[in-house]
Enzyme design. Structure first.
Site, PDB file in Angstrom:
ATOM      1  N   HIS A   1      -5.257 -33.681  18.300  1.00  0.00           N
ATOM      2  CA  HIS A   1      -4.112 -34.461  18.782  1.00  0.00           C
ATOM      3  C   HIS A   1      -3.020 -33.552  19.307  1.00  0.00           C
ATOM      4  O   HIS A   1      -1.874 -33.957  19.452  1.00  0.00           O
ATOM      5  CB  HIS A   1      -3.589 -35.344  17.647  1.00  0.00           C
ATOM      6  CG  HIS A   1      -4.631 -36.306  17.167  1.00  0.00           C
ATOM      7  ND1 HIS A   1      -4.750 -37.582  17.648  1.00  0.00           N
ATOM      8  CD2 HIS A   1      -5.654 -36.132  16.295  1.00  0.00           C
ATOM      9  CE1 HIS A   1      -5.786 -38.175  17.073  1.00  0.00           C
ATOM     10  NE2 HIS A   1      -6.351 -37.307  16.246  1.00  0.00           N
TER      11      HIS A   1
ATOM     12  N   GLU B   1      10.486  -4.631   4.679  1.00  0.00           N
ATOM     13  CA  GLU B   1      10.568  -6.034   4.258  1.00  0.00           C
ATOM     14  C   GLU B   1      10.255  -6.183   2.772  1.00  0.00           C
ATOM     15  O   GLU B   1      10.979  -6.833   2.015  1.00  0.00           O
ATOM     16  CB  GLU B   1       9.573  -6.892   5.048  1.00  0.00           C
ATOM     17  CG  GLU B   1       9.885  -7.040   6.519  1.00  0.00           C
ATOM     18  CD  GLU B   1       9.219  -5.977   7.380  1.00  0.00           C
ATOM     19  OE1 GLU B   1       8.983  -4.861   6.871  1.00  0.00           O
ATOM     20  OE2 GLU B   1       8.959  -6.260   8.566  1.00  0.00           O
TER      21      GLU B   1
ATOM     22  N   GLU C   1      -4.781  -6.980  15.340  1.00  0.00           N
ATOM     23  CA  GLU C   1      -4.318  -5.653  14.954  1.00  0.00           C
ATOM     24  C   GLU C   1      -5.477  -4.654  15.059  1.00  0.00           C
ATOM     25  O   GLU C   1      -5.272  -3.477  15.296  1.00  0.00           O
ATOM     26  CB  GLU C   1      -3.754  -5.671  13.528  1.00  0.00           C
ATOM     27  CG  GLU C   1      -2.541  -4.789  13.375  1.00  0.00           C
ATOM     28  CD  GLU C   1      -1.799  -4.987  12.075  1.00  0.00           C
ATOM     29  OE1 GLU C   1      -0.584  -5.240  12.128  1.00  0.00           O
ATOM     30  OE2 GLU C   1      -2.412  -4.891  11.001  1.00  0.00           O
TER      31      GLU C   1
ATOM     32  N   LYS D   1       9.309  -0.685  14.574  1.00  0.00           N
ATOM     33  CA  LYS D   1       9.855  -0.233  13.289  1.00  0.00           C
ATOM     34  C   LYS D   1      10.839   0.898  13.506  1.00  0.00           C
ATOM     35  O   LYS D   1      11.924   0.919  12.920  1.00  0.00           O
ATOM     36  CB  LYS D   1       8.712   0.285  12.400  1.00  0.00           C
ATOM     37  CG  LYS D   1       7.946  -0.754  11.640  1.00  0.00           C
ATOM     38  CD  LYS D   1       7.147  -0.026  10.558  1.00  0.00           C
ATOM     39  CE  LYS D   1       5.917  -0.768  10.150  1.00  0.00           C
ATOM     40  NZ  LYS D   1       5.011   0.034   9.329  1.00  0.00           N
TER      41      LYS D   1
ATOM     42  N   GLY E   1      -5.005  -2.113   5.372  1.00  0.00           N
ATOM     43  CA  GLY E   1      -4.167  -3.220   4.906  1.00  0.00           C
ATOM     44  C   GLY E   1      -4.773  -4.591   5.179  1.00  0.00           C
ATOM     45  O   GLY E   1      -4.874  -5.438   4.292  1.00  0.00           O
ATOM     46  N   ARG E   2      -5.217  -4.824   6.417  1.00  0.00           N
ATOM     47  CA  ARG E   2      -5.715  -6.163   6.773  1.00  0.00           C
ATOM     48  C   ARG E   2      -7.111  -6.434   6.225  1.00  0.00           C
ATOM     49  O   ARG E   2      -7.677  -7.495   6.461  1.00  0.00           O
ATOM     50  CB  ARG E   2      -5.656  -6.365   8.285  1.00  0.00           C
ATOM     51  CG  ARG E   2      -6.345  -5.290   9.099  1.00  0.00           C
ATOM     52  CD  ARG E   2      -5.938  -5.395  10.561  1.00  0.00           C
ATOM     53  NE  ARG E   2      -6.440  -4.290  11.359  1.00  0.00           N
ATOM     54  CZ  ARG E   2      -5.848  -3.104  11.477  1.00  0.00           C
ATOM     55  NH1 ARG E   2      -4.743  -2.863  10.808  1.00  0.00           N
ATOM     56  NH2 ARG E   2      -6.354  -2.163  12.228  1.00  0.00           N
TER      57      ARG E   2
ATOM     58  N   LYS F   1       0.841  -1.204   0.000  1.00  0.00           N
ATOM     59  CA  LYS F   1       0.000   0.000   0.000  1.00  0.00           C
ATOM     60  C   LYS F   1       0.877   1.256   0.000  1.00  0.00           C
ATOM     61  O   LYS F   1       0.686   2.163  -0.782  1.00  0.00           O
ATOM     62  CB  LYS F   1      -0.901  -0.047   1.241  1.00  0.00           C
ATOM     63  CG  LYS F   1      -1.923   1.027   1.330  1.00  0.00           C
ATOM     64  CD  LYS F   1      -2.856   0.727   2.510  1.00  0.00           C
ATOM     65  CE  LYS F   1      -3.653   1.948   2.903  1.00  0.00           C
ATOM     66  NZ  LYS F   1      -4.532   1.695   4.055  1.00  0.00           N
TER      67      LYS F   1
HETATM   68  C1  G6Q Z   1      -2.615  -3.961   8.142  1.00  0.00           C
HETATM   69  C2  G6Q Z   1      -1.362  -3.343   8.456  1.00  0.00           C
HETATM   70  C3  G6Q Z   1      -0.144  -4.056   7.950  1.00  0.00           C
HETATM   71  C4  G6Q Z   1       0.222  -3.739   6.504  1.00  0.00           C
HETATM   72  C5  G6Q Z   1       1.659  -4.168   6.273  1.00  0.00           C
HETATM   73  C6  G6Q Z   1       2.115  -3.924   4.865  1.00  0.00           C
HETATM   74  O1  G6Q Z   1      -3.691  -3.483   8.376  1.00  0.00           O
HETATM   75  O2  G6Q Z   1      -1.414  -2.019   8.071  1.00  0.00           O
HETATM   76  O3  G6Q Z   1      -0.198  -5.444   8.091  1.00  0.00           O
HETATM   77  O4  G6Q Z   1      -0.641  -4.375   5.627  1.00  0.00           O
HETATM   78  O5  G6Q Z   1       2.492  -3.478   7.164  1.00  0.00           O
HETATM   79  O6  G6Q Z   1       2.022  -2.583   4.530  1.00  0.00           O
HETATM   80  P1  G6Q Z   1       2.186  -2.119   3.051  1.00  0.00           P
HETATM   81  O7  G6Q Z   1       1.096  -2.716   2.238  1.00  0.00           O
HETATM   82  O8  G6Q Z   1       2.137  -0.636   3.080  1.00  0.00           O
HETATM   83  O9  G6Q Z   1       3.519  -2.624   2.585  1.00  0.00           O
END
Ligand code: G6Q
Length: 560
Positions: free
Chosen positions: A396, A223, A365, A524, A279-280, A217
């Site tokens: 199990h 990462e 989150e 971070k 994002g989620r 996003k």
């Molecule tokens: C979700 C969070 C988080 C996000 C990641 C990746 O709600 O905001 O999990 O999706 O940190 O972020 P980017 O899509 O910006 O790389």
């Protein structure tokens, strides 16, 4: 948000749930449960299943094995009304900036709701959504049909999605869940900055037939950008491609066009989304591009249709019959009155093996917050730990604790009548286990019953006395069972939307903000100086533990 000023518009009600009349009544009502046991409630009311079963968007939901009576249900519904849930649902649906700490609307529902008239800053959002969906459709068709060629003229066979968190967990989970719907393209998901993840994935893949989707996003996530740069270097190193060929092998999903260009991806190969998609909650957006490629656009659309059906149910059904609302309220009942600190999600369908991991992020989150919407610490528990593994494997492993352990853990059993590929009597055995587990949690086994069984098996009276307490089960442990016919894209879509709405409802009642995630920021920030220190640069001030560990690692890496 540094350097940004905005007027803090308050959109959501700010009701402290503990100050409501219903909360007080629920506390009193909880006391009455001392003398109740689910086993007895079933014996006394042969209609209990009929009374507490619900249905929504293709899912049958049995709530009857929950610790509730009609009075419990009524009190919980009154709590929802006192916390102004219907008003909050309306504010969310029409696009008010209910993510108040970021002043953003929360409109992942608009990505799948064709009738949605939501507006953000006066603009209808659907036209832009449709445009991106068409772009995703065209692109995935080109890839699947073999008309998108790599630099050497060969077709693409492998699609590697590089993303993390919300830009990874959703697509990766759905790709597993809809395995029977996959086409000839192979999708892979790389998320971890551990270089091994990328290395292991790329091992054996031919660069000329591999396409990378950089899903981020912000397009700034450490990462993802590290993996993206390494993937590009791998592509150029392991092929005779030129820099200009990168355009045929790298596309981006992002809201940040500038950064996408900076990376070298042609903006015509960028699939956009908007800041009103968290994002989620973004699997429904262009973040689902890998799914369009690996499952075909039609199946992605069916996933959206399933979610849309659940959205209609959520917005239109009365609260009494509203499945996401019911599940959310039961969760509140267990967390705030019964002291549950976690809840288990146990799908009896191997293809759902990533579901709990996905909703671990969705729930934790969103509702892992301790400051209320008035900006002060809450005086009650909020989001629980969400966890789980598929049944029967879990039986199990961790079910021992669910049956006889000290923690109180409500369970959601999720099952499908049919397997995608029936194999002998496997499915019947799987389903028998699902039913047996929920029955056992509910009924338990009294010490007398355990003793009688031991006597029948011929144990001596002394051994019967010794063993019976260990072989007894308290029962009265709640579970919800969700059943559907088979795990189609539509049914998966509606299941995911159901749990999303549950999270929303709980956040409203807990009086917290569910759509920000400031909690991921501190780590971070601290990782930045530590990175330079690990790379041998000047040391900063740290506590003795962090400094000691840092020294150890610096030494190791320097010696190698
Ligand atoms: C979700 C969070 C988080 C996000 C990641 C990746 O709600 O905001 O999990 O999706 O940190 O972020 P980017 O899509 O910006 O790389």
């Amino acid at each position: 948000m540094q350097g940004i000023n905005f007027i803090f518009i308050r959109m959501l009600p700010k009701v402290d749930p503990t100050k409501t009349q219903s909360w007080q009544k629920l506390s009193q009502h909880y006391q009455t449960w001392e003398n109740l046991h689910l086993r007895r409630l079933f014996e006394e009311d042969p209609q209990r299943f009929e009374r507490f079963k619900s249905a929504a968007a293709g899912w049958q939901v049995d709530l009857s094995k929950n610790l509730m009576t009609t009075e419990t249900q009524e009190l919980l519904l009154a709590l929802a009304r006192e916390c102004q849930l219907p008003e909050a649902m309306e504010a969310q649906r029409k696009g008010d900036p209910i993510n108040e700490t970021e002043q953003r609307a929360v409109l992942h529902t608009a990505l799948r709701d064709r009738s949605n008239k939501a507006r953000v800053e006066g603009q209808e959002v659907r036209p832009a959504v449709k445009e991106v969906l068409e772009q995703m459709h065209d692109f995935s068709d080109l890839l699947i049909s073999g008309n998108w060629k790599g630099y050497s003229g060969k077709t693409i066979k492998n699609v590697v999605n590089i993303g993390i968190g919300g830009s990874d967990l959703g697509p990766a989970m759905v790709y597993e869940a809809l395995k029977p719907y996959r086409n000839h393209l192979h999708c892979y998901f790389v998320s971890n900055v551990d270089g091994q993840h990328l290395q292991d994935t790329l091992q054996g893949l031919p660069p000329e037939q591999t396409l990378f989707i950089i899903a981020s996003k912000t397009f700034t996530t450490q990462e993802t950008m590290t993996n993206a740069h390494s993937a590009r270097a791998w592509f150029l190193r392991h092929s005779d491609a030129k820099e200009t060929d990168v355009a045929k092998h790298f596309v981006a999903v992002s809201t940040n066009e500038e950064k996408v260009k900076e990376f070298g991806i042609n903006p015509s190969n960028m699939f956009g989304f908007w800041d009103w998609v968290g994002g989620r909650y973004s699997v429904w957006s262009a973040i689902g591009l890998s799914l369009c490629c690996g499952l075909g656009f039609k199946n992605f659309e069916k996933l959206l249709r399933g979610a849309e059906a659940m959205d209609h149910h959520f917005y239109e059904a009365e609260l009494e019959e509203n499945v996401p609302v019911q599940l959310a309220l039961l969760g509140i009942w267990y967390v705030n009155f019964w002291g549950a600190r976690s809840e288990a999600m146990v799908p009896y369908n191997q293809h759902l093996h990533r579901l709990a991991a996905y909703f671990q992020q969705g729930n934790m989150e969103s509702n892992g917050k301790r400051i209320n919407r008035a900006g002060t610490p809450v005086s009650y528990a909020t989001g629980p730990v969400v966890w789980g593994e598929p049944g029967t494997n879990g039986q199990h492993a961790f079910f021992q604790l669910l049956h006889q352990g000290t923690p109180f853990i409500p369970v959601d059993f999720i099952g499908t009548a049919f397997s995608a590929q029936e194999t002998g009597d496997h499915q019947a055995k799987l389903l028998a286990n699902l039913l047996a587990q929920s029955e056992a949690l509910m009924r338990g086994k009294t010490p007398e019953e355990a003793a009688a069984e031991l006597q029948e098996e011929g144990y001596s009276p002394a051994l019967v006395d010794h063993l019976a307490p260990h072989k007894a089960f308290p029962g009265n442990r709640p579970s919800t069972t969700l059943l559907t016919d088979k795990l189609s894209p539509e049914r998966l879509g509606s299941l995911l939307a159901l749990y999303e709405h549950k999270i929303f409802v709980q956040g409203i009642i807990w009086n917290i903000y569910s759509f920000d995630q400031w909690g991921v920021e501190l780590g971070k920030q601290l990782a930045k100086p530590l990175l330079s220190e690990l790379q041998g640069k000047a040391l900063h001030d740290h506590d003795s533990s962090t400094a000691g560990l840092l020294q150890m690692l610096r030494q190791w890496r320097a010696d190698s």
